[in-house]
Design a protein around this motif. Structure first.
Motif, PDB file in Angstrom:
ATOM      1  N   UNK A 433      43.249  39.130  31.707  1.00  0.00           N
ATOM      2  CA  UNK A 433      44.412  39.104  31.190  1.00  0.00           C
ATOM      3  C   UNK A 433      45.759  38.401  32.046  1.00  0.00           C
ATOM      4  N   UNK A 434      45.522  38.857  33.219  1.00  0.00           N
ATOM      5  CA  UNK A 434      46.251  38.278  34.241  1.00  0.00           C
ATOM      6  C   UNK A 434      46.155  36.566  34.375  1.00  0.00           C
ATOM      7  N   UNK A 435      45.124  36.207  34.527  1.00  0.00           N
ATOM      8  CA  UNK A 435      44.781  34.766  34.427  1.00  0.00           C
ATOM      9  C   UNK A 435      45.401  34.144  33.270  1.00  0.00           C
ATOM     10  N   UNK A 436      45.379  34.743  32.073  1.00  0.00           N
ATOM     11  CA  UNK A 436      46.036  34.059  30.778  1.00  0.00           C
ATOM     12  C   UNK A 436      47.323  34.330  30.890  1.00  0.00           C
ATOM     13  N   UNK A 437      47.748  35.497  31.595  1.00  0.00           N
ATOM     14  CA  UNK A 437      49.307  35.474  31.803  1.00  0.00           C
ATOM     15  C   UNK A 437      49.800  34.407  32.775  1.00  0.00           C
ATOM     16  N   UNK A 438      49.237  34.064  33.706  1.00  0.00           N
ATOM     17  CA  UNK A 438      49.420  33.076  34.612  1.00  0.00           C
ATOM     18  C   UNK A 438      49.794  32.023  34.090  1.00  0.00           C
ATOM     19  N   UNK A 439      48.731  31.459  33.265  1.00  0.00           N
ATOM     20  CA  UNK A 439      48.695  30.142  32.282  1.00  0.00           C
ATOM     21  C   UNK A 439      49.852  30.085  31.267  1.00  0.00           C
ATOM     22  N   UNK A 440      50.160  31.521  30.571  1.00  0.00           N
ATOM     23  CA  UNK A 440      51.178  31.699  29.666  1.00  0.00           C
ATOM     24  C   UNK A 440      52.530  31.511  30.149  1.00  0.00           C
ATOM     25  N   UNK A 441      52.863  31.857  31.336  1.00  0.00           N
ATOM     26  CA  UNK A 441      54.016  31.985  32.240  1.00  0.00           C
ATOM     27  C   UNK A 441      54.394  30.624  32.734  1.00  0.00           C
ATOM     28  N   UNK A 442      53.324  29.783  32.915  1.00  0.00           N
ATOM     29  CA  UNK A 442      53.522  28.401  33.693  1.00  0.00           C
ATOM     30  C   UNK A 442      53.260  28.742  35.019  1.00  0.00           C
ATOM     31  N   UNK A 443      53.091  29.791  35.409  1.00  0.00           N
ATOM     32  CA  UNK A 443      53.164  30.128  37.239  1.00  0.00           C
ATOM     33  C   UNK A 443      51.596  29.406  37.837  1.00  0.00           C
ATOM     34  N   UNK A 444      50.665  29.722  36.661  1.00  0.00           N
ATOM     35  CA  UNK A 444      49.384  28.836  36.965  1.00  0.00           C
ATOM     36  C   UNK A 444      48.849  29.379  38.288  1.00  0.00           C
ATOM     37  N   UNK A 445      49.019  30.597  38.785  1.00  0.00           N
ATOM     38  CA  UNK A 445      48.458  30.825  40.065  1.00  0.00           C
ATOM     39  C   UNK A 445      47.198  31.312  39.882  1.00  0.00           C
ATOM     40  N   UNK A 446      46.192  30.958  40.826  1.00  0.00           N
ATOM     41  CA  UNK A 446      44.793  31.135  40.537  1.00  0.00           C
ATOM     42  C   UNK A 446      44.248  32.537  40.803  1.00  0.00           C
ATOM     43  N   UNK A 447      43.582  33.117  40.144  1.00  0.00           N
ATOM     44  CA  UNK A 447      43.062  34.467  40.196  1.00  0.00           C
ATOM     45  C   UNK A 447      41.721  34.755  40.453  1.00  0.00           C
ATOM     46  N   UNK A 448      41.645  35.297  41.528  1.00  0.00           N
ATOM     47  CA  UNK A 448      40.201  35.955  42.172  1.00  0.00           C
ATOM     48  C   UNK A 448      40.018  37.207  42.096  1.00  0.00           C
ATOM     49  N   UNK A 449      38.957  37.538  41.243  1.00  0.00           N
ATOM     50  CA  UNK A 449      38.438  38.894  41.276  1.00  0.00           C
ATOM     51  C   UNK A 449      37.220  39.286  42.075  1.00  0.00           C
ATOM     52  N   UNK A 450      37.598  40.375  42.951  1.00  0.00           N
ATOM     53  CA  UNK A 450      36.503  41.046  43.758  1.00  0.00           C
ATOM     54  C   UNK A 450      35.889  42.109  43.200  1.00  0.00           C
ATOM     55  N   UNK A 451      34.480  42.324  43.035  1.00  0.00           N
ATOM     56  CA  UNK A 451      34.045  43.408  42.246  1.00  0.00           C
ATOM     57  C   UNK A 451      32.515  43.838  42.654  1.00  0.00           C
ATOM     58  N   UNK A 452      32.297  45.003  42.818  1.00  0.00           N
ATOM     59  CA  UNK A 452      31.213  45.521  43.196  1.00  0.00           C
ATOM     60  C   UNK A 452      30.091  45.254  42.176  1.00  0.00           C
ATOM     61  N   UNK A 453      28.685  45.397  42.482  1.00  0.00           N
ATOM     62  CA  UNK A 453      27.955  45.215  41.203  1.00  0.00           C
ATOM     63  C   UNK A 453      27.765  46.199  40.302  1.00  0.00           C
ATOM     64  N   UNK A 454      28.266  47.325  40.815  1.00  0.00           N
ATOM     65  CA  UNK A 454      28.139  48.523  39.862  1.00  0.00           C
ATOM     66  C   UNK A 454      29.214  48.415  38.981  1.00  0.00           C
ATOM     67  N   UNK A 455      30.495  48.085  39.630  1.00  0.00           N
ATOM     68  CA  UNK A 455      31.729  48.122  38.614  1.00  0.00           C
ATOM     69  C   UNK A 455      31.854  46.887  37.689  1.00  0.00           C
ATOM     70  N   UNK A 456      31.012  45.592  38.051  1.00  0.00           N
ATOM     71  CA  UNK A 456      31.051  44.759  36.977  1.00  0.00           C
ATOM     72  C   UNK A 456      30.397  45.223  35.783  1.00  0.00           C
ATOM     73  N   UNK A 457      29.483  45.910  35.729  1.00  0.00           N
ATOM     74  CA  UNK A 457      28.833  46.121  34.389  1.00  0.00           C
ATOM     75  C   UNK A 457      29.537  47.017  33.317  1.00  0.00           C
ATOM     76  N   UNK A 458      30.796  47.665  33.705  1.00  0.00           N
ATOM     77  CA  UNK A 458      31.451  48.415  32.692  1.00  0.00           C
ATOM     78  C   UNK A 458      32.174  47.586  31.680  1.00  0.00           C
ATOM     79  N   UNK A 459      32.641  46.531  31.804  1.00  0.00           N
ATOM     80  CA  UNK A 459      33.339  45.632  31.051  1.00  0.00           C
ATOM     81  C   UNK A 459      33.123  44.195  31.115  1.00  0.00           C
TER      82      UNK A 459
END
Ligand SMILES: Cc1ncc(C[n+]2csc(CCOP(=O)(O)OP(=O)(O)O)c2C)c(N)n1
Ligand SMILES: [Mg+2]
Length: 556
Positions: A433-459
């Motif tokens: 959602x944040x990456x979409x907002x960056x594009x929608x607002x024209x700020x276009x800042x790159x989004x980097x997600x850092x996530x554990x292997x357990x946390x990754x599975x939930x969504x």
């Protein structure tokens, strides 16, 4: 949708429907993006979906709600969510709980079975619909009459936006949308900030002025209110050291500022110890305090007076110590700075500086324990070297958090997001959602997600949405094959022998490519840097699985 023909037909000659009037209201509020997952009870709402609206499909509801949350935070606007009756809302509740604690204004809606049959509870009836999302919505309502739907939306929007902002919920019977609605659309606006009582604020300013060693504790509300400048101005006027409140979900202060000390620990005794030597603490825009593991001790060191400002009456009421004042964090910062204009700042008390936010002590082992795998710290340092300027970091990596904050100080506003709740499954879809907002607002800042292997599975379904939306994100999965942080808790809670901590056998490269992303498993720092640097030339997310050496960091 109102057609051009309808638009030019005098009101008397045509019948407006509930759908017409509601979409006019949504349009007026710019609520033209629907984050959703649809079922039969929502198709009547979405019928003839207007071309000026956009539907963002998520494949599971926890993702839908968190994507909307990330988008709403990054655009600073409310977001509209549409889920499938009680079943969809139930799936989304973990993210609703988080949105409530993040204080994100979300207009959550679900369809409901037709009024014709709802009494006899056919399939997928949302029985007692308004009870289901409580206590994690500010207001829950099912209109008594179809023609009340537009006004219910207006009340929902006003409730979501007013402080403390947060999610609201409407249950909408599927047969309401084509019913006539003679009431014209009423678009109202509401204020979103409440100023503090000036007299009480003056008392707080006097206490700060008379203090020989004041300390500031800043919370996420400052970041939500875009108040870094005001936060810096007050800190410099007072010459006071600044801590981020425990486990802040947004960074409230530039972490490279000389007055910044780090994040306070989220346990009673250790937090109190760090405030020793101060006589006045001003907590602004945070709860007092967000704790997690129970480590007994005094709430505050002897001789410290705590003054608390928040726009959330639940927070000011439940603080176990201190004197509180209701008010917007950023307005309060500005007003306090004005009141202290004549104050000559004494030199800030030299203070232990913590270079991380959540854990009070750095992990014992910063590097791989001879098993050949990289340490999380090595990975973070490498990523930090090659990340593009102004990159936005979204984090859900429990056992490696202190290493991350050491390697990656947050020095620009709105470049760090995590959850306020601890409910895993928020950060990955929120980052979409944040990456979409960056594009929608024209700020276009790159989004980097850092996530554990357990946390990754939930969504994890949210990466499909990111691929479909052609969002070039970098998603880094730290694979330690376990729920490492729970092993740290086992030490603190003295619970040896708990099952269910090991999560071997997951192939994230297959999962990510299956959802339409680019993916690679990399265990070499140079390769990581190269692939990370190239992520921004693509039109889909890059998912990196990086095996890391497990570590069990001390919690306290
Ligand atoms: C929805 C939800 N389910 C379960 C938990 C409990 N929990 C907290 S941390 C954690 C493990 C996280 O594992 P991982 O993302 O791999 O991070 P690591 O600890 O290995 O760094 C779990 C299961 C939670 N906080 N939220
Ligand atoms: Mg793990």
């Amino acid at each position: 949708m109102i057609t051009d023909e309808q638009r030019h037909t005098p009101d008397r000659q045509r019948t407006m429907t509930v759908r017409d009037v509601t979409f006019e209201l949504l349009r007026a509020y710019g609520l033209t993006t629907v984050f959703g997952n649809v079922g039969s009870t929502e198709e009547t709402f979405l019928k003839n979906f207007p071309s000026d609206f956009r539907y963002v499909l998520g494949l599971q509801e926890a993702s839908v709600v968190a994507m909307a949350d990330g988008w709403a935070q990054a655009t600073r606007r409310p977001a509209l969510v549409n889920l499938h009756t009680g079943a969809g809302l139930g799936n989304g509740m973990g993210s609703v709980l988080t949105a409530f604690q993040n204080k994100t204004p979300l207009i959550l809606t679900t369809g409901q079975q037709t009024r014709e049959m709802v009494l006899l509870e056919p399939w997928l009836t949302n029985v007692e619909a308004t009870i289901l999302p409580r206590p994690w919505v500010k207001w829950a309502y099912e209109p008594v009459r179809a023609e009340d739907v537009p006004a219910a939306f207006m009340r929902a929007i006003a409730t979501a936006l007013q402080p403390p902002s947060g999610p609201v919920y409407l249950s909408l019977p599927l047969d309401d949308w084509d019913k006539p609605c003679q009431n014209p659309v009423v678009v109202r606006t509401v204020g979103t900030r409440v100023a503090p009582d000036p007299e009480r604020l003056r008392e707080f300013a006097d206490a700060a002025r008379q203090s020989s060693s004041p300390v500031l504790i800043y919370g996420a509300a400052i970041a939500r209110g875009n108040g870094w400048n005001e936060a810096v101005a007050l800190a410099e006027a007072l010459g006071a050291p600044v801590w981020a409140a425990p486990s802040s979900e947004r960074a409230p202060f530039p972490e490279d500022h000389p007055l910044y000390c780090g994040g306070l620990p989220f346990a009673i005794g250790p937090l109190s110890e760090l405030l020793e030597g101060h006589d006045v603490a001003l907590v602004i825009g945070a709860p007092v305090f967000r704790y997690y593991p129970y480590v007994p001790g005094p709430y505050l060191p002897a001789g410290l007076r705590l003054l608390h400002i928040s726009d959330d009456p639940a927070e000011t009421a439940r603080a176990p110590v201190g004197d509180s004042l209701l008010g917007d964090a950023v307005l309060s910062l500005a007003a306090l700075t004005d009141l202290l204009a004549d104050h000559v700042a004494s030199k800030a008390t030299p203070h232990r500086r913590l270079e991380h936010r959540m854990a009070p002590h750095p992990p014992a082992a910063a590097h791989a324990a001879g098993d050949g795998r990289l340490s999380a710290a090595q990975v973070f340092t490498a990523l930090n070297e090659v990340r593009p300027a102004h990159a936005v970091l979204v984090e859900e990596s429990p056992s490696n958090l202190s290493d991350l904050h050491k390697a990656w100080p947050i020095t620009e506003p709105d470049t760090f997001y995590t959850f306020a709740s601890g409910a895993l499954g928020w950060d990955l879809p929120a980052s979409v959602g944040i990456a979409l907002a960056e594009r929608d607002t024209g700020r276009n800042r790159p989004v980097i997600t850092i996530i554990g292997d357990g946390s990754f599975q939930y969504s994890l379904q949210s990466i499909w949405t990111a691929a479909q939306l052609h969002l070039p994100m970098l998603i880094v999965i730290l694979r330690n094959d376990e729920y490492a942080i729970l092993k740290s808790f086992a030490v603190v809670e003295d619970t040896p022998g708990v099952p269910g901590f090991d999560i071997r056998g997951l192939d994230h490269v297959s999962i990510a490519t299956g959802y339409g992303c680019d993916a690679a498993r990399l265990d070499d720092l140079d390769a990581i840097k190269q692939v990370a640097a190239n992520a921004w030339t693509k039109e889909i997310p890059t998912v990196l699985e990086i095996p890391i050496s497990p570590q069990i960091p001390p919690l306290i």
